[in-house]
Write a protein that holds these residues in place. Sequence first.
Motif, mmCIF file in Angstrom:
data_model
loop_
_atom_site.group_PDB
_atom_site.id
_atom_site.type_symbol
_atom_site.label_atom_id
_atom_site.label_comp_id
_atom_site.label_asym_id
_atom_site.label_seq_id
_atom_site.Cartn_x
_atom_site.Cartn_y
_atom_site.Cartn_z
ATOM 1 N N THR A 44 0.833 -1.189 0.000
ATOM 2 C CA THR A 44 0.000 0.000 0.000
ATOM 3 C C THR A 44 0.875 1.249 0.000
ATOM 4 O O THR A 44 1.727 1.419 0.875
ATOM 5 C CB THR A 44 -0.916 0.017 1.231
ATOM 6 N N ARG A 45 0.666 2.137 -0.973
ATOM 7 C CA ARG A 45 1.567 3.274 -1.146
ATOM 8 C C ARG A 45 1.408 4.304 -0.041
ATOM 9 O O ARG A 45 2.394 4.869 0.442
ATOM 10 C CB ARG A 45 1.299 3.916 -2.511
ATOM 11 N N THR A 46 0.179 4.563 0.390
ATOM 12 C CA THR A 46 -0.070 5.553 1.442
ATOM 13 C C THR A 46 -0.963 4.926 2.512
ATOM 14 O O THR A 46 -2.166 5.213 2.575
ATOM 15 C CB THR A 46 -0.721 6.823 0.872
ATOM 16 N N PRO A 47 -0.417 4.073 3.370
ATOM 17 C CA PRO A 47 -1.213 3.429 4.417
ATOM 18 C C PRO A 47 -1.712 4.439 5.434
ATOM 19 O O PRO A 47 -1.171 5.541 5.562
ATOM 20 C CB PRO A 47 -0.236 2.432 5.041
ATOM 21 N N ALA A 48 -2.725 4.050 6.196
ATOM 22 C CA ALA A 48 -3.309 4.954 7.184
ATOM 23 C C ALA A 48 -2.334 5.269 8.304
ATOM 24 O O ALA A 48 -2.358 6.365 8.875
ATOM 25 C CB ALA A 48 -4.583 4.333 7.758
ATOM 26 N N THR A 49 -1.451 4.323 8.626
ATOM 27 C CA THR A 49 -0.469 4.545 9.676
ATOM 28 C C THR A 49 0.838 3.852 9.314
ATOM 29 O O THR A 49 0.840 2.823 8.634
ATOM 30 C CB THR A 49 -0.974 4.012 11.033
ATOM 31 N N THR A 50 1.941 4.433 9.768
ATOM 32 C CA THR A 50 3.256 3.850 9.495
ATOM 33 C C THR A 50 4.049 3.683 10.792
ATOM 34 O O THR A 50 5.272 3.711 10.791
ATOM 35 C CB THR A 50 4.058 4.733 8.525
ATOM 36 N N THR A 51 3.357 3.500 11.913
ATOM 37 C CA THR A 51 4.025 3.382 13.197
ATOM 38 C C THR A 51 4.828 2.090 13.276
ATOM 39 O O THR A 51 4.613 1.142 12.516
ATOM 40 C CB THR A 51 3.009 3.390 14.342
ATOM 41 N N ARG A 52 5.759 2.051 14.209
ATOM 42 C CA ARG A 52 6.523 0.839 14.452
ATOM 43 C C ARG A 52 5.603 -0.308 14.853
ATOM 44 O O ARG A 52 5.774 -1.443 14.429
ATOM 45 C CB ARG A 52 7.559 1.075 15.564
ATOM 46 N N GLU A 53 4.606 -0.019 15.680
ATOM 47 C CA GLU A 53 3.671 -1.052 16.112
ATOM 48 C C GLU A 53 2.887 -1.618 14.932
ATOM 49 O O GLU A 53 2.627 -2.819 14.859
ATOM 50 C CB GLU A 53 2.703 -0.494 17.164
ATOM 51 N N ALA A 54 2.520 -0.753 13.989
ATOM 52 C CA ALA A 54 1.788 -1.236 12.808
ATOM 53 C C ALA A 54 2.650 -2.195 11.995
ATOM 54 O O ALA A 54 2.166 -3.221 11.499
ATOM 55 C CB ALA A 54 1.356 -0.054 11.944
#
Length: 281
Positions: free
Chosen positions: A86-96
């Motif tokens: 996914t090019r622009t995911p809703a979140t890019t956190t470490r947990e995600a």
Amino acid sequence: MAVVRRRPSRRWSGPFDPYDVRNPHHPRRRAHSSPGPSPRGQAHDHVPPAARPGRSPGRVGHPRRATAVRRPPRGDVRARGHGAGTRTPATTTREAHVQDAVALIEALEPAPVTLVGQSLGGHTAMLSAASHPRLVTSLILIEAGPAGPSPDLPAQIATWLDSWPIPFTSLEEAEAFLGHETWTRTLVRRDDGWHPTWDRTTIVDSVAELATTAYWEQRSRITCPTLLVQGEHGTMRPGEPSMMLTHRPRTQPVRVPDAAHDVHLDQPTRLHEAIAAFLRD
């Protein structure tokens, strides 16, 4: 980041490079009539698949994709915001990213597995092993560790991405600039030339937490045997590898000569030998 069975076959199949979508419609494959790997790609066929997010010899680490391997079957997953993911995911956190890795491991039952990761992919593997020890039997970190904070990292990566002379007029020009043919596989062809598939904001946001946080506490929770691979000219902080050994004595260090941050591209054979020896032990 790669997921591998604890007892892999003697010879691994598949590429050891980022963003290889493994289908004949990939732009790099369309650009060449030969169906086989490029001469440089042939070297990667002798190395177990692993995770690697982008390239950065002489530069800061750049987030990578994730690859999952199990014999059989074989799966392949890119980190969110990278490669064919996914090019622009809703979140890019470490947990995600960790949750993505956990979902992949659980889908490739049976666990536990060996996790292999490089750069940000290695950081994800480390956090996954720390938070889900029952799923991980051993861990291989390539140019990845818990040191931080790194307040300048997002700006450094943004500056590097902004330096790309986009669009590239040819794949040859792109390879000359990026340093490895493998990196040209992240590009797609448009009417005016070759463009990257990533979204700049997404890539920069992927390392935002590394700017403010160190992960030594998470590192201290890892209980499985660990292989730490460092390039002779890599980008790990001075003293970080030795501190990692102090925190977790069950860590085996390997320093690969004539390799920068992308050890898997600079010295694939030596990396293969280090990983194979570790997995045999």
